[in-house]
Design a protein around this motif. Structure first.
Motif, mmCIF file in Angstrom:
data_model
loop_
_atom_site.group_PDB
_atom_site.id
_atom_site.type_symbol
_atom_site.label_atom_id
_atom_site.label_comp_id
_atom_site.label_asym_id
_atom_site.label_seq_id
_atom_site.Cartn_x
_atom_site.Cartn_y
_atom_site.Cartn_z
ATOM 1 N N LEU A 298 3.452 1.225 20.890
ATOM 2 C CA LEU A 298 2.216 0.479 20.632
ATOM 3 C C LEU A 298 2.378 -1.012 20.899
ATOM 4 O O LEU A 298 1.383 -1.725 21.058
ATOM 5 C CB LEU A 298 1.756 0.711 19.196
ATOM 6 C CG LEU A 298 1.352 2.147 18.843
ATOM 7 C CD1 LEU A 298 0.893 2.231 17.393
ATOM 8 C CD2 LEU A 298 0.259 2.657 19.780
ATOM 9 N N TYR A 299 3.613 -1.490 20.956
ATOM 10 C CA TYR A 299 3.863 -2.894 21.272
ATOM 11 C C TYR A 299 3.286 -3.251 22.642
ATOM 12 O O TYR A 299 2.979 -4.412 22.923
ATOM 13 C CB TYR A 299 5.365 -3.162 21.245
ATOM 14 C CG TYR A 299 5.752 -4.619 21.089
ATOM 15 C CD1 TYR A 299 5.863 -5.181 19.819
ATOM 16 C CD2 TYR A 299 6.017 -5.417 22.185
ATOM 17 C CE1 TYR A 299 6.227 -6.499 19.665
ATOM 18 C CE2 TYR A 299 6.375 -6.748 22.035
ATOM 19 C CZ TYR A 299 6.485 -7.284 20.765
ATOM 20 O OH TYR A 299 6.839 -8.598 20.610
ATOM 21 N N GLY A 300 3.106 -2.237 23.484
ATOM 22 C CA GLY A 300 2.555 -2.462 24.813
ATOM 23 C C GLY A 300 1.142 -2.999 24.810
ATOM 24 O O GLY A 300 0.688 -3.576 25.809
ATOM 25 N N PHE A 301 0.411 -2.828 23.694
ATOM 26 C CA PHE A 301 -0.945 -3.360 23.614
ATOM 27 C C PHE A 301 -0.973 -4.883 23.517
ATOM 28 O O PHE A 301 -2.037 -5.482 23.567
ATOM 29 C CB PHE A 301 -1.681 -2.748 22.420
ATOM 30 C CG PHE A 301 -2.282 -1.401 22.702
ATOM 31 C CD1 PHE A 301 -3.411 -1.285 23.495
ATOM 32 C CD2 PHE A 301 -1.706 -0.248 22.197
ATOM 33 C CE1 PHE A 301 -3.965 -0.046 23.762
ATOM 34 C CE2 PHE A 301 -2.249 1.002 22.458
ATOM 35 C CZ PHE A 301 -3.380 1.101 23.250
ATOM 36 N N ARG A 302 0.183 -5.506 23.393
ATOM 37 C CA ARG A 302 0.252 -6.966 23.379
ATOM 38 C C ARG A 302 0.419 -7.545 24.785
ATOM 39 O O ARG A 302 0.396 -8.764 24.945
ATOM 40 C CB ARG A 302 1.432 -7.422 22.508
ATOM 41 C CG ARG A 302 1.424 -6.869 21.096
ATOM 42 C CD ARG A 302 2.756 -7.137 20.407
ATOM 43 N NE ARG A 302 2.873 -6.343 19.188
ATOM 44 C CZ ARG A 302 2.622 -6.791 17.964
ATOM 45 N NH1 ARG A 302 2.238 -8.036 17.797
ATOM 46 N NH2 ARG A 302 2.752 -6.013 16.919
ATOM 47 N N LEU A 303 0.598 -6.670 25.771
ATOM 48 C CA LEU A 303 0.950 -7.124 27.114
ATOM 49 C C LEU A 303 0.005 -6.549 28.154
ATOM 50 O O LEU A 303 -0.602 -5.501 27.950
ATOM 51 C CB LEU A 303 2.384 -6.689 27.467
ATOM 52 C CG LEU A 303 3.488 -7.056 26.478
ATOM 53 C CD1 LEU A 303 4.767 -6.327 26.832
ATOM 54 C CD2 LEU A 303 3.708 -8.549 26.494
ATOM 55 N N PRO B 110 -11.511 -1.564 23.849
ATOM 56 C CA PRO B 110 -12.198 -2.771 23.357
ATOM 57 C C PRO B 110 -11.234 -3.701 22.624
ATOM 58 O O PRO B 110 -10.278 -3.247 21.988
ATOM 59 C CB PRO B 110 -13.263 -2.210 22.410
ATOM 60 C CG PRO B 110 -13.480 -0.804 22.864
ATOM 61 C CD PRO B 110 -12.158 -0.331 23.376
ATOM 62 N N MET B 111 -11.504 -4.991 22.706
ATOM 63 C CA MET B 111 -10.598 -5.981 22.135
ATOM 64 C C MET B 111 -10.458 -5.829 20.625
ATOM 65 O O MET B 111 -9.370 -6.018 20.071
ATOM 66 C CB MET B 111 -11.082 -7.395 22.472
ATOM 67 C CG MET B 111 -10.973 -7.750 23.947
ATOM 68 S SD MET B 111 -11.434 -9.465 24.292
ATOM 69 C CE MET B 111 -10.160 -10.339 23.382
ATOM 70 N N VAL C 94 -6.858 -4.138 16.065
ATOM 71 C CA VAL C 94 -6.502 -3.238 14.962
ATOM 72 C C VAL C 94 -5.185 -2.528 15.261
ATOM 73 O O VAL C 94 -4.315 -2.391 14.381
ATOM 74 C CB VAL C 94 -7.631 -2.214 14.719
ATOM 75 C CG1 VAL C 94 -7.183 -1.158 13.706
ATOM 76 C CG2 VAL C 94 -8.887 -2.916 14.227
ATOM 77 N N ILE C 95 -5.027 -2.089 16.517
ATOM 78 C CA ILE C 95 -3.803 -1.378 16.902
ATOM 79 C C ILE C 95 -2.585 -2.284 16.779
ATOM 80 O O ILE C 95 -1.533 -1.870 16.266
ATOM 81 C CB ILE C 95 -3.928 -0.837 18.344
ATOM 82 C CG1 ILE C 95 -4.981 0.270 18.402
ATOM 83 C CG2 ILE C 95 -2.584 -0.291 18.834
ATOM 84 C CD1 ILE C 95 -5.278 0.760 19.804
ATOM 85 N N THR C 96 -2.699 -3.523 17.218
ATOM 86 C CA THR C 96 -1.554 -4.430 17.144
ATOM 87 C C THR C 96 -1.203 -4.768 15.699
ATOM 88 O O THR C 96 -0.023 -4.919 15.360
ATOM 89 C CB THR C 96 -1.817 -5.717 17.946
ATOM 90 O OG1 THR C 96 -3.047 -6.315 17.512
ATOM 91 C CG2 THR C 96 -1.898 -5.420 19.433
ATOM 92 N N LEU D 93 6.471 -1.612 12.751
ATOM 93 C CA LEU D 93 7.738 -2.271 13.029
ATOM 94 C C LEU D 93 8.327 -2.880 11.765
ATOM 95 O O LEU D 93 9.552 -2.856 11.563
ATOM 96 C CB LEU D 93 7.548 -3.343 14.103
ATOM 97 C CG LEU D 93 7.213 -2.828 15.508
ATOM 98 C CD1 LEU D 93 6.918 -3.990 16.449
ATOM 99 C CD2 LEU D 93 8.355 -1.975 16.063
ATOM 100 N N ALA D 94 7.478 -3.417 10.906
ATOM 101 C CA ALA D 94 7.968 -3.963 9.642
ATOM 102 C C ALA D 94 8.527 -2.855 8.750
ATOM 103 O O ALA D 94 9.541 -3.059 8.058
ATOM 104 C CB ALA D 94 6.843 -4.702 8.924
#
Length: 381
Positions: free
Chosen positions: A101-106, A316-317, A322-324, A331-332
């Motif tokens: 899911l970290y991929g949604f930041r890139l 949608p943004m 929400v996903i990020t 991750l925490a």
């Protein structure tokens, strides 16, 4: 005769079954372990919003592992029998989902924003830093291979996230992972205060191009954590911060191919288990010549796929946001679980050599990274 024989069996089965309304021990341990992990993650997420912690570059991940270690070395010993399954699930399974899911930041468009020079700089910094780690870690600092690879990954790519993503590939012990994360925290935090001073020195001596944009690329390509990059670059200027984040995101995007190449590299090296089995055997050769099986990091492919999906802007943004946020919690939780299973005695046994090793890599990132930035910028512009 038959019914009499079966009666005790039925009674034994009935007494062994869990009572109605109660979870089996392993499911109860899973639920309680997840609850403990998410509580620590939630506290860490809230703490990370405190302004002075933000200014110091302490992300929720860093705080989660610290809180996890404090609890893990105090009260967790009494809690472990009832929640170990869930803690282990957080440390392994939720970690892989978090990396995906970290991929949604890139996005792949981030590459175009820094240009070819930014991509080349990131690639050279990554390969040179990790290559130096592999060469010096075991031969000069006499560290075990897993610790070397984890510290090398954290230093050369994206700090704690890279360490955690590399852990399933190298199959490291919790103490090894924690030592690597600790080095990221120490030297990444130092970079927050050092890089603004380097910027002022650069204004006088012009080691790099005298612009906030150029120094932003330098910061993004050499500082460990994303949060640390933001904290260091914001102390320079908003323009430097924007460029630094983009350069850092491109560097993060290199995590997936790095993991695939690392897995292939490890599969060609004799494993400790194979060596041990060879010693215990009657002289017969180990299977596959004592080399590890190729551990394909499938979650890395998922990471790339998510980056591609995010690049198409189909999601949608507000959904992406929400996903990020959810990903940050995952991750925490993984970091909290790692801290819970790490004992200070293991860190003491590691000694000062990992820190000295990480200090050398940190020095290379500063000096060698500046040279790489300067040369590439002059050649490619």
């Amino acid at each position: 005769m038959t019914s009499a024989t079966n009666l005790p069996t039925l009674n034994a089965t009935s007494s062994a079954a869990p009572r109605a309304g109660r979870l089996p021990a392993n499911k109860s341990s899973l639920v309680l372990g997840l609850i403990l992990s998410i509580v620590i993650a939630g506290v860490s997420t809230l703490a990370a919003k405190i302004q002075w912690l933000q200014n110091s570059g302490f992300s929720a991940l860093t705080i989660a592992i610290v809180l996890g270690m404090v609890i893990g070395n105090t009260v967790y010993g009494r809690l472990a029998p009832g929640c170990a399954v869930g803690v282990d699930f957080s440390k392994k399974n939720l970690l892989r989902l978090g990396i995906i899911l970290y991929g949604f930041r890139l996005t792949f468009q981030d590459i175009g924003n820094v240009g070819m020079s930014g991509v080349v700089i990131d690639a050279l910094v990554l390969t040179s830093t990790f290559g130096m780690a592999v060469l010096l870690g075991t031969k000069v600092f006499k560290l075990d291979r897993n610790t070397v690879l984890l510290i090398g990954a954290g230093s050369s790519i994206c700090g704690a996230a890279a360490v955690m993503a590399t852990e399933p590939v190298v199959k490291a012990h919790p103490a090894q992972v924690t030592v690597a994360v600790a080095t990221v925290v120490v030297f990444g935090s130092l970079a927050i205060f050092l890089y603004p001073m380097l910027y002022r020195l650069n204004e006088q001596y012009h080691f790099l191009a005298n612009s906030a944009l150029a120094f932003g690329v330098y910061t993004g390509s050499t500082v460990h954590e994303v949060a640390q990059v933001v904290a260091a670059a914001r102390a320079i200027s908003p323009e430097a911060a924007n460029t630094a984040v983009i350069a850092k995101m491109v560097r993060v995007m290199m995590l997936a191919p790095f993991l695939m190449l690392l897995s292939a590299y490890i599969s060609r090296r004799p494993t400790a288990a194979a060596k041990d089995s060879t010693k215990e055997s009657s002289g017969s050769a180990p299977i596959n010549g004592g080399k590890a099986a190729l551990a394909v990091p499938w979650f890395a492919f998922g990471f790339v796929a998510v980056v591609g999906l995010n690049s198409m802007a189909w999601v949608p943004m507000h959904v992406t946001a929400v996903i990020t946020d959810f990903d940050s919690v995952l991750l925490a939780m993984a970091m909290a679980a790692l801290g819970l299973t790490t004992h200070f005695s293991a860190l003491r046994q590691a000694g000062v050599r990992p820190l000295l090793f990480a200090a050398v890599l940190f020095g290379w990132l500063i000096v060698g990274g500046a040279v790489i930035n300067s040369v590439v910028m002059r050649v490619l512009g």
